[in-house]
Design a protein around this motif. Structure first.
Motif, PDB file in Angstrom:
ATOM      1  N   VAL A  55       0.859  -1.192   0.000  1.00  0.00           N
ATOM      2  CA  VAL A  55       0.000   0.000   0.000  1.00  0.00           C
ATOM      3  C   VAL A  55       0.891   1.235   0.000  1.00  0.00           C
ATOM      4  N   ALA A  57       0.324   5.592  -0.566  1.00  0.00           N
ATOM      5  CA  ALA A  57      -0.625   6.677  -0.787  1.00  0.00           C
ATOM      6  C   ALA A  57       0.113   8.001  -0.915  1.00  0.00           C
ATOM      7  N   VAL A 234      -5.395   6.072   0.374  1.00  0.00           N
ATOM      8  CA  VAL A 234      -5.768   4.664   0.269  1.00  0.00           C
ATOM      9  C   VAL A 234      -6.549   4.334   1.530  1.00  0.00           C
TER      10      VAL A 234
END
Length: 396
Positions: A55, A57, A234
């Motif tokens: 992940v 962002a 995210v």
């Protein structure tokens, strides 16, 4: 007399070889102008350091529930990361540091690479009706909605690549699935999104999402790949985001019911995957810490750590067959039925032989001794007889 012979027109005949040549030329022209399906030209997208992130962002990462991320988690230039815990990151967290900054820079390069590849196939705005897509660059003219099952077929080529170019938003419906078959790998699937991506509730998605804006992964959704957002947030909610081993994706495996929906989510891969897949393949990584498999009872404290790889469990069957599968030292160290570390045999110390002391011979009683008041000596008997005879003669 003059004979009038009528003129007969001469027939012009074409030699056979000329006719054959003409036929070949005509056939070649027909083949040349017949439209054919272009050969796939999709190439793997260079992710650089962004490839180590599950992940990433641009502004914030927000999590709700017991999400598990098998790789790194980062944000840049923003700084906010919330919801960890209860969420678990099996990699490292990077908030606006040099690592996250470089990852965002590499993500821009990867995004542009995917967007710049030549189109092989047109991509409909509505997909997921059970259709199968071959490797190549699939380009949409607008936003795309995935409504059901989409199958990616590698046709036996583990290096096959899919690049999806979507100029606007990507939305997947609840319980929708991206399935891999015939050697397709989640490592070779890329989604270049010109806006935002929303992954539906309890859906199964495959590939690396590179969104220009934001990514929202709703409740219970799993991603066998990455969620990388360039400029915005995210958002996660009880998700598993992992990356299976390259070249092993199959229908019903990581995408449909293995690590994604059955393994990591319920604890299958979490408790049994540490030995074989671990964080690298998404097995233990996806459900390990959340369910207590690899992170708490499997590879970390029991299987591979104490009895698995350290003592021979993982190598001989501890972590693989008994260690991490059962989740602890009992499986790893003993390996279940003798798969753990064998006990050292006790050394046999031979006893020292006792020294033999010969017994002293018993002394024989001297001859001619009286035993128990009885005459046992022949000489005494004769003497008594002689004395008796002497007394008898004198009396006479």
């Amino acid at each position: 007399m003059t004979l009038n012979i009528p003129d007969v027109p001469l027939r012009r005949t074409t030699p056979v070889w000329i006719a054959a040549v003409l036929a070949v030329v005509i056939a070649a022209v027909v083949v040349a102008v017949t439209p054919t399906q272009a050969k796939a030209i999709a190439t793997s997208v260079p992710l650089g350091t962004a490839g180590s992130f599950g992940v990433l962002a641009g502004t914030t990462v927000t999590n709700t529930g017991d999400s598990v991320i098998s790789q790194d988690l980062g944000v840049s230039p923003g700084t906010a990361i919330t919801g960890f815990p209860p969420g678990v990151v099996l990699g490292e967290q990077h908030s606006a540091d040099a690592v996250a900054l470089q990852a965002q820079s590499d993500l821009v390069v990867a995004y542009d690479d995917a967007a710049g590849q030549d189109t092989d196939f047109a991509l409909d705005s509505g997909i997921g009706n059970g259709e199968t897509l071959l490797p190549g660059v699939h380009t949409a003219e607008s936003g795309v909605g995935l409504t059901g099952d989409l199958v990616l077929d590698a046709d036996g080529d583990p290096s096959a690549v899919w690049v999806f170019q979507i100029p606007e938003a990507l939305t997947t419906a609840s319980a929708s699935r991206v399935l891999l078959t015939n050697g397709a790998s989640p490592c070779n699937v890329y989604w270049q999104i010109g806006s935002s991506a929303t992954i539906g509730t309890n859906s199964t998605f495959v590939g690396t999402i590179m969104a220009l804006t934001s990514i929202s992964v709703t409740t219970g959704a799993n991603i066998d790949g990455r969620a990388l957002a360039r400029n915005a947030a995210v958002t996660l909610d009880t998700n598993n985001i992992f990356l299976s081993a390259c070249g092993t994706g199959t229908t019903g495996g990581a995408a449909t019911g293995g690590a994604a929906t059955g393994g990591a989510a319920t604890g299958g891969a979490a408790t049994g995957g540490a030995a074989t897949g671990g964080a690298a393949t998404g097995g233990a990584a996806t459900g390990g810490a959340a369910t207590g498999g690899a992170a708490t009872g499997g590879a970390a404290t029991g299987g591979a750590a104490t009895g698995g790889a350290a003592t021979g469990g993982a190598a001989t069957g501890g972590a693989a067959t008994g260690g991490d599968t059962t989740g602890g030292a009992n499986g790893g160290e003993t390996g279940g039925n003798g798969h753990g570390k064998p006990k050292k045999p006790k050394k046999h110390k031979p006893k020292k032989p006792k020294k033999h002391k010969p017994s002293k011979p018993k002394k024989h009683k001297k001859p001619h001794e009286r035993v128990g008041g009885y005459v046992s000596d022949h000489k005494d008997h004769l003497e008594e007889s002689v004395q008796h005879e002497g007394q008898h003669s004198r009396s006479a």
